[in-house]
Design a protein around this motif. Structure first.
Motif, PDB file in Angstrom:
ATOM      1  N   ARG A 114      -0.307  -3.180   4.637  1.00 28.48           N
ATOM      2  CA  ARG A 114      -0.220  -1.745   4.890  1.00 28.48           C
ATOM      3  C   ARG A 114       0.016  -1.522   6.373  1.00 28.48           C
ATOM      4  O   ARG A 114      -0.280  -2.393   7.199  1.00 28.48           O
ATOM      5  N   ALA A 131       0.825  -1.205   0.000  1.00 27.35           N
ATOM      6  CA  ALA A 131       0.000   0.000   0.000  1.00 27.35           C
ATOM      7  C   ALA A 131       0.859   1.255   0.000  1.00 27.35           C
ATOM      8  O   ALA A 131       0.588   2.217  -0.732  1.00 27.35           O
ATOM      9  N   GLU A 132       1.930   1.259   0.791  1.00 27.02           N
ATOM     10  CA  GLU A 132       2.783   2.441   0.891  1.00 27.02           C
ATOM     11  C   GLU A 132       3.501   2.708  -0.424  1.00 27.02           C
ATOM     12  O   GLU A 132       3.653   3.860  -0.846  1.00 27.02           O
ATOM     13  N   LEU A 149      -7.251  -1.400   3.188  1.00 32.00           N
ATOM     14  CA  LEU A 149      -6.302  -1.227   2.085  1.00 32.00           C
ATOM     15  C   LEU A 149      -6.949  -0.489   0.925  1.00 32.00           C
ATOM     16  O   LEU A 149      -6.356   0.431   0.346  1.00 32.00           O
TER      17      LEU A 149
END
Length: 394
Positions: A355, A188-189, A308
């Motif tokens: 995440r 996710a990052e 997410l």
């Protein structure tokens, strides 16, 4: 003059020398994994890594545990070379004892222990001359063993730099992932940072493809180097929240999300990167002798999946959320998660989350003076400094 003459010792000595030389050739020279039921190097690592891992399991502090585990890779490399040298010395000692034809200067009887000593000084070309081969076969064997000792020294000189060069190439890309995907890295990052800030959301396809192409190449190099030099799987990264397995898993997570379907993102390069990364995960699971665990825990629950999707949506990335998309993501995950989970369990490496539940600092944002600097700044403003935190830094 001592003439032992033992056919059994000669045969056993030849078998030991052949086994050691074959194992060293397959480990150092042969650039592919050997499929055989018994291999000396694999036996050596099973007998050394398992007790080392059990000792590490009793260390409660994560940083200290990772530091202890980090010693195993380099130390095992040195011990493996010593293991080969000891095997060759023992094998030649059996041959020398079996063919006989040696004389000790003080005329004492030659025992097998003294023949082992003579084999060792011949292998390392010390040449004290206190035990002298007198027959033609014994002299020829001593010359052959001395030459093999020089060859072994050449293997040591050539093997160690190649291993560390491969390790360095692996770690450069992992270090670069810190600013792109956080510490530890998450799918996710990485996608959120590539998409840009919330005031300017969206994904640049060319940038995404370039990043995925670089990681496709990294996965292929990881596969090639760690199959050729399995000891690299035990080498730890510079920080305890980074590892080659975490980076590989993050790339598999990222490409799985893209293949599931993100609005406006073309999945062409993601398919190639996923295929290469999955190939690496499957083959490296065999290298570390990983076993499938049907009771392994779930990496992402239904609630985490919704979180997410929300995090990606805030960055302008609309992930498909229908039933078909969820089934596709689950299918993609089932293709690699059992492998990376088993590798992580065998090597005591932690898999990254999908995440971060809360904001975390990257490694580049942490430093040994940061707390002091922050405390001084807050003191000037009349505020109370924050409680100290343990940092994974030098």
């Amino acid at each position: 003059m001592n003439s032992h003459g033992s056919i059994v010792a000669v045969v056993f000595g030849l078998a030991v020398i052949w086994a050691v030389l074959l194992d060293a050739f397959e480990t150092v020279v042969l650039p592919r994994r050997v499929m055989r039921h018994f291999k000396l190097t694999a036996w050596f690592y099973r007998r050394t890594w398992i007790p080392w891992r059990k000792i590490a399991g009793h260390i409660k502090t994560t940083s200290r545990q990772q530091n202890f585990l980090g010693y195993f890779g380099p130390l095992s490399l040195i011990l493996l070379l010593g293991f080969w040298a000891a095997g060759l010395i023992f094998g030649f000692a059996l041959l020398q004892y079996g063919i006989g034809g040696h004389e000790q200067l003080n005329q004492e009887p030659l025992t097998f222990g003294r023949i082992v000593y003579h084999s060792g000084e011949t292998f390392f070309t010390l040449g004290y001359g206190d035990i002298v081969p007198t027959s033609g076969a014994a002299r020829a064997l001593s010359v052959l063993e001395a030459g093999m000792g020089f060859a072994f020294l050449g293997v040591v000189i050539g093997y160690i730099p190649v291993v560390y060069s491969s390790f360095s190439r692996r770690e450069i890309q992992i270090s670069m992932l810190d600013a792109r995907a956080g510490s530890p890295p998450t799918a996710a990052e990485l996608l959120v940072r590539l998409a840009g800030r919330s005031e300017n959301p969206g994904m640049d396809q060319r940038v995404l493809d370039e990043v995925l192409r670089d990681w496709e190449r990294w996965c292929s190099e990881l596969l090639e180097s760690q199959i050729s030099y399995p000891v690299l799987t035990f080498f730890r990264s510079q920080h305890s929240n980074q590892s080659w397995l975490a980076a590989l898993t993050t790339m598999l997570d990222v490409t799985s999300l893209i293949l599931t379907g993100i609005e406006g993102v073309y999945p062409g390069q993601a398919k190639l990167t996923f295929a290469m990364a999955r190939h690496a995960a499957v083959d490296l699971a065999q290298v570390v002798n990983a076993r499938y665990d049907p009771t392994a825990g779930e990496r992402m629950t239904k609630g985490e999946f919704e979180g997410l999707r929300a995090a990606l949506a805030a960055a302008g990335l609309r992930l498909r959320g229908d039933q078909a998309a969820e089934e596709k993501l689950n299918k993609l995950r089932s293709m690699y998660e059992p492998y990376v989970a088993s590798i992580g369990r065998n090597l005591m490496l932690t898999l990254p989350p999908w995440r971060h539940a809360e904001k975390t600092r990257d490694n580049w944002q942490a430093g040994p003076w940061d707390r002091v600097i922050q405390a001084r700044g807050l003191a000037v403003l009349g505020q109370k400094p924050a409680a100290p935190r343990s940092e994974d830094h030098f």
